[in-house]
Design an enzyme around this catalytic site. Structure first.
Site, PDB file in Angstrom:
ATOM      1  N   HIS A  97      57.716  19.825  33.981  1.00 30.18           N
ATOM      2  CA  HIS A  97      56.645  19.311  32.949  1.00 30.18           C
ATOM      3  C   HIS A  97      55.331  20.202  32.939  1.00 30.18           C
ATOM      4  O   HIS A  97      54.652  20.390  34.073  1.00 30.18           O
ATOM      5  CB  HIS A  97      56.252  17.838  32.846  1.00 30.18           C
ATOM      6  CG  HIS A  97      55.314  17.534  31.943  1.00 30.18           C
ATOM      7  ND1 HIS A  97      55.711  17.146  30.551  1.00 30.18           N
ATOM      8  CD2 HIS A  97      54.008  17.336  31.861  1.00 30.18           C
ATOM      9  CE1 HIS A  97      54.866  16.890  29.790  1.00 30.18           C
ATOM     10  NE2 HIS A  97      53.776  17.006  30.410  1.00 30.18           N
ATOM     11  N   SER A  98      55.002  20.924  31.639  1.00 28.17           N
ATOM     12  CA  SER A  98      53.823  21.773  31.612  1.00 28.17           C
ATOM     13  C   SER A  98      54.092  22.955  32.552  1.00 28.17           C
ATOM     14  O   SER A  98      54.945  23.639  32.516  1.00 28.17           O
ATOM     15  CB  SER A  98      52.575  21.007  31.820  1.00 28.17           C
ATOM     16  OG  SER A  98      51.619  21.698  31.324  1.00 28.17           O
ATOM     17  N   MET A  99      53.325  23.273  33.445  1.00 29.61           N
ATOM     18  CA  MET A  99      53.238  24.312  34.341  1.00 29.61           C
ATOM     19  C   MET A  99      54.608  24.174  35.232  1.00 29.61           C
ATOM     20  O   MET A  99      55.219  25.232  35.410  1.00 29.61           O
ATOM     21  CB  MET A  99      52.107  24.463  35.492  1.00 29.61           C
ATOM     22  CG  MET A  99      52.279  25.181  36.449  1.00 29.61           C
ATOM     23  SD  MET A  99      51.295  25.127  37.943  1.00 29.61           S
ATOM     24  CE  MET A  99      51.817  26.037  39.050  1.00 29.61           C
ATOM     25  N   ALA A 101      57.393  23.407  34.003  1.00 31.58           N
ATOM     26  CA  ALA A 101      58.499  23.472  33.221  1.00 31.58           C
ATOM     27  C   ALA A 101      58.595  25.207  33.207  1.00 31.58           C
ATOM     28  O   ALA A 101      59.688  25.940  33.646  1.00 31.58           O
ATOM     29  CB  ALA A 101      58.042  23.449  31.692  1.00 31.58           C
ATOM     30  N   SER A 125      59.699  20.684  29.535  1.00 33.60           N
ATOM     31  CA  SER A 125      58.746  19.626  28.993  1.00 33.60           C
ATOM     32  C   SER A 125      57.529  19.892  28.692  1.00 33.60           C
ATOM     33  O   SER A 125      56.653  20.275  29.882  1.00 33.60           O
ATOM     34  CB  SER A 125      59.063  18.402  29.735  1.00 33.60           C
ATOM     35  OG  SER A 125      58.132  17.328  29.091  1.00 33.60           O
TER      36      SER A 125
END
Length: 254
Positions: A97-99, A101, A125
């Protein structure tokens, strides 16, 4: 800026599986900037029993609080891939998720480049694909107060982390390191991945639909883009839709 660091022990990134467990598929989970393995607490109970959920432990937080921070996403990806390589003896998937990802994507790229088994699925994500330009100016070098203001404005880390001064003091170096890693991330173009990609975005996040769709060309084995109810941190707020999707996608790989 170059910084000295001490290599982490081989098993530092991933916890051992519970004794006697022989799951059919492993799910390696990479947290957002400032986050750790605790982000994925409770996931195992909400996913199929055949899925072995393995939260990743980046340095400088959680059980690795005393490990030197990393300031380069490629370095993090190299270390994480080294740690995962012995655990790819059965089907696996990557979630970030975010970083996280971007980190999961780089691990998938390294697995492909090294001839390691490909993931059954890469789930990215809350992050745009690498070819899209950054929507915000770099913030990692700002003075503390301005940096934290920008983190809050960007919804770059959960607000509850920033509500306690003693926690902020502990987390500030971690946040700076993670933001430097993602803001300096400049990957070269590479061949598409030979695994299915599922991209997720928050329905209330500005630019979320574009970011989700931007991953379409990164796989030769299928793509799915979905918007989840909520903002950038939809996985923490209203995760019912997320777990329904994860159960469906991971079920395909079992």
């Amino acid at each position: 800026m170059s910084r000295a660091w001490t290599p982490a022990p081989g098993g530092a990134w991933v916890d051992a599986a519970p004794a006697g467990r022989q799951a059919a598929l492993r799910l390696f989970c990479f947290p957002y900037a400032g986050g750790g393995a605790a982000v994925f607490r409770g996931w195992a109970e909400r996913l199929p029993a055949a899925v072995d959920v393995r939260p990743m432990h980046p340095p400088g937080r959680g059980k690795r609080f005393h490990d030197a921070l990393r300031y380069c996403l490629d370095q993090l990806a190299d270390e994480a891939t080294d740690a995962l390589a012995p655990l790819l003896d059965r089907p696996y998937a990557l979630f970030g998720h975010s970083m996280g990802a971007s980190l999961a994507f780089e691990v998938a790229q390294r697995a492909q480049a090294r001839g390691l088994p490909a993931p059954a699925c890469l789930i990215v994500s809350g992050r745009a694909a690498p070819h899209l330009p950054a929507r915000d100016k770099p913030i990692h070098a700002l003075p503390d107060e301005l940096f934290l203001d920008e983190v809050m404005r960007m919804n770059g880390t959960p607000p509850e982390v920033l509500e306690h001064p003693e926690l902020v003091k502990l987390m500030l170096p971690v946040l700076r390191a993670d933001f430097e890693a993602i803001e300096s991330y400049r990957p070269e173009p590479r061949p598409p991945l030979s695994c299915r990609i599922v991209a997720l975005g928050g329905s209330e996040e500005e630019g979320g639909a574009e970011a989700t769709a931007s991953w379409r060309g990164y796989s030769t084995c299928g793509f799915r883009g979905e918007m989840m109810p909520g903002d950038h941190f939809f996985l923490n707020g209203r995760p019912e839709s997320l777990f329904a999707l994860l159960n469906e996608e991971l079920g395909r790989a079992l």
